[in-house]
Design an enzyme around this catalytic site. Sequence first.
Site, PDB file in Angstrom:
ATOM      1  N   ALA A 253      -2.160   6.027 -34.923  1.00  0.00           N
ATOM      2  CA  ALA A 253      -1.309   7.216 -34.997  1.00  0.00           C
ATOM      3  C   ALA A 253      -0.676   7.215 -36.378  1.00  0.00           C
ATOM      4  O   ALA A 253      -0.527   6.154 -36.994  1.00  0.00           O
ATOM      5  CB  ALA A 253      -0.240   7.137 -33.920  1.00  0.00           C
TER       6      ALA A 253
ATOM      7  N   GLY B 254      -3.713   3.851 -32.070  1.00  0.00           N
ATOM      8  CA  GLY B 254      -4.179   5.108 -31.472  1.00  0.00           C
ATOM      9  C   GLY B 254      -5.669   5.347 -31.689  1.00  0.00           C
ATOM     10  O   GLY B 254      -6.299   6.079 -30.918  1.00  0.00           O
TER      11      GLY B 254
ATOM     12  N   GLU C 285      -7.284   3.384 -29.032  1.00  0.00           N
ATOM     13  CA  GLU C 285      -6.946   4.077 -27.774  1.00  0.00           C
ATOM     14  C   GLU C 285      -7.814   5.330 -27.594  1.00  0.00           C
ATOM     15  O   GLU C 285      -8.253   5.636 -26.490  1.00  0.00           O
ATOM     16  CB  GLU C 285      -5.452   4.433 -27.750  1.00  0.00           C
ATOM     17  CG  GLU C 285      -4.577   3.187 -27.631  1.00  0.00           C
ATOM     18  CD  GLU C 285      -3.102   3.496 -27.736  1.00  0.00           C
ATOM     19  OE1 GLU C 285      -2.683   4.011 -28.800  1.00  0.00           O
ATOM     20  OE2 GLU C 285      -2.362   3.245 -26.775  1.00  0.00           O
TER      21      GLU C 285
ATOM     22  N   GLU D 138       0.336  -2.532 -32.444  1.00  0.00           N
ATOM     23  CA  GLU D 138       1.647  -1.869 -32.336  1.00  0.00           C
ATOM     24  C   GLU D 138       2.832  -2.831 -32.334  1.00  0.00           C
ATOM     25  O   GLU D 138       3.883  -2.534 -32.884  1.00  0.00           O
ATOM     26  CB  GLU D 138       1.696  -0.992 -31.076  1.00  0.00           C
ATOM     27  CG  GLU D 138       0.928   0.316 -31.184  1.00  0.00           C
ATOM     28  CD  GLU D 138      -0.551   0.203 -30.870  1.00  0.00           C
ATOM     29  OE1 GLU D 138      -1.069  -0.922 -30.754  1.00  0.00           O
ATOM     30  OE2 GLU D 138      -1.191   1.254 -30.738  1.00  0.00           O
TER      31      GLU D 138
HETATM   32  N1  COA Z   1      -0.452   5.899 -40.344  1.00  0.00           N
HETATM   33  C1  COA Z   1      -0.190   6.476 -41.518  1.00  0.00           C
HETATM   34  N2  COA Z   1      -0.826   6.160 -42.657  1.00  0.00           N
HETATM   35  C2  COA Z   1      -1.776   5.210 -42.585  1.00  0.00           C
HETATM   36  C3  COA Z   1      -2.098   4.545 -41.391  1.00  0.00           C
HETATM   37  C4  COA Z   1      -1.392   4.926 -40.222  1.00  0.00           C
HETATM   38  N3  COA Z   1      -1.647   4.386 -39.029  1.00  0.00           N
HETATM   39  N4  COA Z   1      -3.079   3.642 -41.638  1.00  0.00           N
HETATM   40  C5  COA Z   1      -3.369   3.738 -42.954  1.00  0.00           C
HETATM   41  N5  COA Z   1      -2.576   4.692 -43.522  1.00  0.00           N
HETATM   42  C6  COA Z   1      -2.569   5.123 -44.928  1.00  0.00           C
HETATM   43  C7  COA Z   1      -1.852   4.110 -45.816  1.00  0.00           C
HETATM   44  O1  COA Z   1      -0.452   4.306 -45.762  1.00  0.00           O
HETATM   45  C8  COA Z   1      -2.465   4.467 -47.165  1.00  0.00           C
HETATM   46  O2  COA Z   1      -1.870   5.661 -47.633  1.00  0.00           O
HETATM   47  P1  COA Z   1      -1.418   5.798 -49.206  1.00  0.00           P
HETATM   48  O3  COA Z   1      -2.707   5.569 -49.973  1.00  0.00           O
HETATM   49  O4  COA Z   1      -0.916   7.206 -49.302  1.00  0.00           O
HETATM   50  O5  COA Z   1      -0.398   4.735 -49.439  1.00  0.00           O
HETATM   51  C9  COA Z   1      -3.910   4.818 -46.810  1.00  0.00           C
HETATM   52  O6  COA Z   1      -3.905   5.170 -45.433  1.00  0.00           O
HETATM   53  C10 COA Z   1      -4.876   3.670 -47.020  1.00  0.00           C
HETATM   54  O7  COA Z   1      -4.416   2.554 -46.264  1.00  0.00           O
HETATM   55  P2  COA Z   1      -4.123   1.092 -46.898  1.00  0.00           P
HETATM   56  O8  COA Z   1      -3.127   0.414 -46.006  1.00  0.00           O
HETATM   57  O9  COA Z   1      -3.796   1.229 -48.339  1.00  0.00           O
HETATM   58  O10 COA Z   1      -5.587   0.423 -46.734  1.00  0.00           O
HETATM   59  P3  COA Z   1      -5.910  -1.128 -46.655  1.00  0.00           P
HETATM   60  O11 COA Z   1      -7.380  -1.243 -46.799  1.00  0.00           O
HETATM   61  O12 COA Z   1      -5.022  -1.929 -47.545  1.00  0.00           O
HETATM   62  O13 COA Z   1      -5.526  -1.558 -45.132  1.00  0.00           O
HETATM   63  C11 COA Z   1      -5.402  -1.241 -42.729  1.00  0.00           C
HETATM   64  C12 COA Z   1      -6.207  -1.004 -44.035  1.00  0.00           C
HETATM   65  C13 COA Z   1      -6.106  -0.476 -41.616  1.00  0.00           C
HETATM   66  C14 COA Z   1      -5.378  -2.752 -42.413  1.00  0.00           C
HETATM   67  C15 COA Z   1      -3.941  -0.740 -42.917  1.00  0.00           C
HETATM   68  O14 COA Z   1      -4.000   0.601 -43.403  1.00  0.00           O
HETATM   69  C16 COA Z   1      -3.099  -0.739 -41.682  1.00  0.00           C
HETATM   70  O15 COA Z   1      -2.631  -1.788 -41.258  1.00  0.00           O
HETATM   71  N6  COA Z   1      -2.843   0.467 -41.088  1.00  0.00           N
HETATM   72  C17 COA Z   1      -1.985   0.617 -39.959  1.00  0.00           C
HETATM   73  C18 COA Z   1      -2.629   0.129 -38.694  1.00  0.00           C
HETATM   74  C19 COA Z   1      -1.668   0.261 -37.548  1.00  0.00           C
HETATM   75  O16 COA Z   1      -0.676  -0.435 -37.446  1.00  0.00           O
HETATM   76  N7  COA Z   1      -1.995   1.170 -36.636  1.00  0.00           N
HETATM   77  C20 COA Z   1      -1.243   1.365 -35.455  1.00  0.00           C
HETATM   78  C21 COA Z   1      -0.330   2.507 -35.600  1.00  0.00           C
HETATM   79  S1  COA Z   1       0.591   2.761 -34.117  1.00  0.00           S
END
Ligand code: COA
Length: 261
Positions: free
Chosen positions: A67, A113, A116, A136
């Site tokens: 999400a 999400g 999910e 989460e």
């Molecule tokens: N919500 C909002 N933005 C998100 C996102 C999310 N769930 N997941 C990734 N993004 C965004 C990042 O903020 C970044 O945006 P920016 O370039 O404007 O700063 C962009 O997507 C790229 O992500 P980034 O984190 O830079 O990539 P990465 O390769 O370093 O890491 C992940 C990849 C998937 C490990 C990491 O993005 C992550 O941990 N995301 C969240 C996962 C999460 O907790 N999901 C559950 C949400 S309830």
Amino acid sequence: MKKYKNLLVEKEGHLATLTIDRPNKLNALNRETIKELHDAFVALNDDEEIKTIILTGSGDKAFVAGADISEFADFSPKEGSNLAAKGQKLLFDFVENLATPVIAAINGFALGGGLELAMACHFRVASTKAKMGLPEVSLGVIPGYGGTQRLPQLIGKGRAMELIMTANMIDAQKAVAYGLINHMVPAEDLLPFCHSLGDRISKNSPVAIGYAIKAINAGFKNNTDGYATEIDAFGTCFGTEDFKEGTTAFLDKRKAEFPGA
Ligand code: COA
């Protein structure tokens, strides 16, 4: 091809491919994308030509990374439980109960999400590059789009407890062994493989398939209270210091520091 702001819909014979298209945000589900997905699923389910829907993410990195955290980081507990209740109704429960088969083609990260949503699809195929998890609790919240219910249904209670508590990701190989996905294929074969499954499904009676989906889902309805408990607990998390710290840390690009951790 039909283009929504955050989605692409391509039709080919009896198959439709629905691609979530926010690659710069790793296809994170914001409010608008959830609404567009609902509308696209309604339209495809009403389209008599379409017998199977394949759901995937654009780019080579993510199916859906969760999400959209930036949209809910300042929500109150009431807004949090509304977010979960509305999302479950509009998209997650809706997809699960759709009469047209939906296959998740997991092309990269399927987190929070995103996993999910894949779990709400009727079954899942992943590329060897896919990574899956429900992280989460690392944000001070719990899965709110059915994850606490569908993950144990698919992989068993003990494995679901471990995955949710550790916030760890698993790779496609482990996901096959767990029964979370049905097949693991090389990235370039993912869509062709899903198409061949869709072709096979399309030869069968759509009416009978619709009833089979209904009957299979009926066997899992005894935990309806679980979904309501998830919504309440998810909302409650939004009033905690841990949630503030977890989401702020993600948006500030630093590691969360929870008291006592
Ligand atoms: N919500 C909002 N933005 C998100 C996102 C999310 N769930 N997941 C990734 N993004 C965004 C990042 O903020 C970044 O945006 P920016 O370039 O404007 O700063 C962009 O997507 C790229 O992500 P980034 O984190 O830079 O990539 P990465 O390769 O370093 O890491 C992940 C990849 C998937 C490990 C990491 O993005 C992550 O941990 N995301 C969240 C996962 C999460 O907790 N999901 C559950 C949400 S309830």
